[in-house]
Design an enzyme around this catalytic site. Structure first.
Site, PDB file in Angstrom:
ATOM      1  N   ASP A   8      64.260  11.840 107.283  1.00 58.09           N
ATOM      2  CA  ASP A   8      63.454  13.015 106.974  1.00 58.09           C
ATOM      3  C   ASP A   8      64.035  14.214 107.706  1.00 58.09           C
ATOM      4  O   ASP A   8      64.193  14.185 108.937  1.00 58.09           O
ATOM      5  CB  ASP A   8      62.000  12.802 107.396  1.00 58.09           C
ATOM      6  CG  ASP A   8      61.286  11.786 106.510  1.00 58.09           C
ATOM      7  OD1 ASP A   8      61.917  11.290 105.548  1.00 58.09           O
ATOM      8  OD2 ASP A   8      60.109  11.492 106.779  1.00 58.09           O
ATOM      9  N   ASP A 130      52.708  10.376  96.107  1.00 58.46           N
ATOM     10  CA  ASP A 130      52.231  10.309  97.488  1.00 58.46           C
ATOM     11  C   ASP A 130      50.717  10.433  97.451  1.00 58.46           C
ATOM     12  O   ASP A 130      50.189  11.471  97.039  1.00 58.46           O
ATOM     13  CB  ASP A 130      52.843  11.442  98.315  1.00 58.46           C
ATOM     14  CG  ASP A 130      54.363  11.477  98.192  1.00 58.46           C
ATOM     15  OD1 ASP A 130      54.959  10.388  98.097  1.00 58.46           O
ATOM     16  OD2 ASP A 130      54.930  12.576  98.176  1.00 58.46           O
TER      17      ASP A 130
END
EC number: 5.3.1.16
Length: 248
Positions: A8, A130
């Site tokens: 990330d 998500d």
């Protein structure tokens, strides 16, 4: 069952967030390219890159780092999410050597864009769902819609989507185990392969995922557990291969 290390990217560094909160980060490296090399050396077959700044901005922010990783490791299958909102962005990443692009926010706002992307780049489009309590979140998880993950996933059955990455936001970065029930429910409801994400933290999680492989779960993204050392990538992938009957 592929275990996919996550990198990330935030402000040019490799970080992990807790439940997607941009103000709750742990920095694990100032050199994401070197971090990618670490996972390559550990034997990974695939890498999951997320431009966290891009997810919030709605356009690529850490693209230069992603391009460098793709150039350095041309044989590694790389998937990228965060800020993928138009075909030009997808084209730029594909030309840089990125294999798969993950569409998240636009999949909720403009589902037809997913079909357009699949037609323009067949075999290279993934949808990222998500969810928080079953509802799909957008804009770097800052907004939660009224759309149910299962309902949205069904809309893409005929689009040509390569896979769906399903993230349980409540589990992400919390080291509390994967939400196998919700992931399995989604996988059973569609024919598109599902990649689990959020909470994978132990060999028990790997065993549970492998037990659900027959339901359509094809892989799992792993983050904090690898960085903090509670899960060894080579050992975990070896177990997954053994349980799923993959020959060395």
């Amino acid at each position: 069952m592929q275990l996919i290390p996550a990198i990330d990217l935030k402000d040019g560094r490799c970080v992990r967030l807790r439940q997607g909160r941009m103000d709750d980060e742990t920095v694990f490296s100032d050199d994401p390219v070197a971090m990618a090399g670490r996972w390559v050396a550990a034997g990974t077959r695939r890498l999951h890159l997320v431009d966290l700044n891009g997810a919030v901005a709605g356009k690529p922010v850490n693209a230069e780092i992603i391009h460098r990783i793709a150039t350095r490791y041309p044989d590694l299958r790389i998937q990228v999410g965060g800020g993928i909102r138009d075909l030009d962005t997808i084209r730029g990443y594909r030309e840089a050597g990125v294999d798969d692009l993950i569409i998240g926010t636009q999949a909720v706002r403009r589902p037809e864009f997913v079909t357009e992307a699949c037609q323009a780049f067949p075999g290279h489009i993934i949808v990222g769902l998500d969810a928080r309590d079953g509802r799909v979140a957008t804009d770097g998880w800052e907004q939660v819609s009224e759309v149910r993950a299962v309902d949205l996933a069904r809309r893409f059955e005929a689009a040509g989507v390569n896979a769906i990455v399903f993230t349980d936001i409540g589990r992400d970065g919390m080291m509390k185990g994967v939400n196998i029930e919700a992931t399995r429910e989604l996988a059973r409801a569609i024919t598109i392969p599902v990649i689990a994400s959020g909470g994978v933290s132990s060999l028990e999680d790997v065993r549970a995922l492998c037990a659900a492989a027959g339901d359509g779960i094809s892989g799992a993204i792993v983050g904090r557990a690898l960085y903090e050392g509670s899960l060894d990538l080579a050992e975990a992938q070896g177990l997954a291969d053994e349980l799923c009957g993959v020959k060395p």
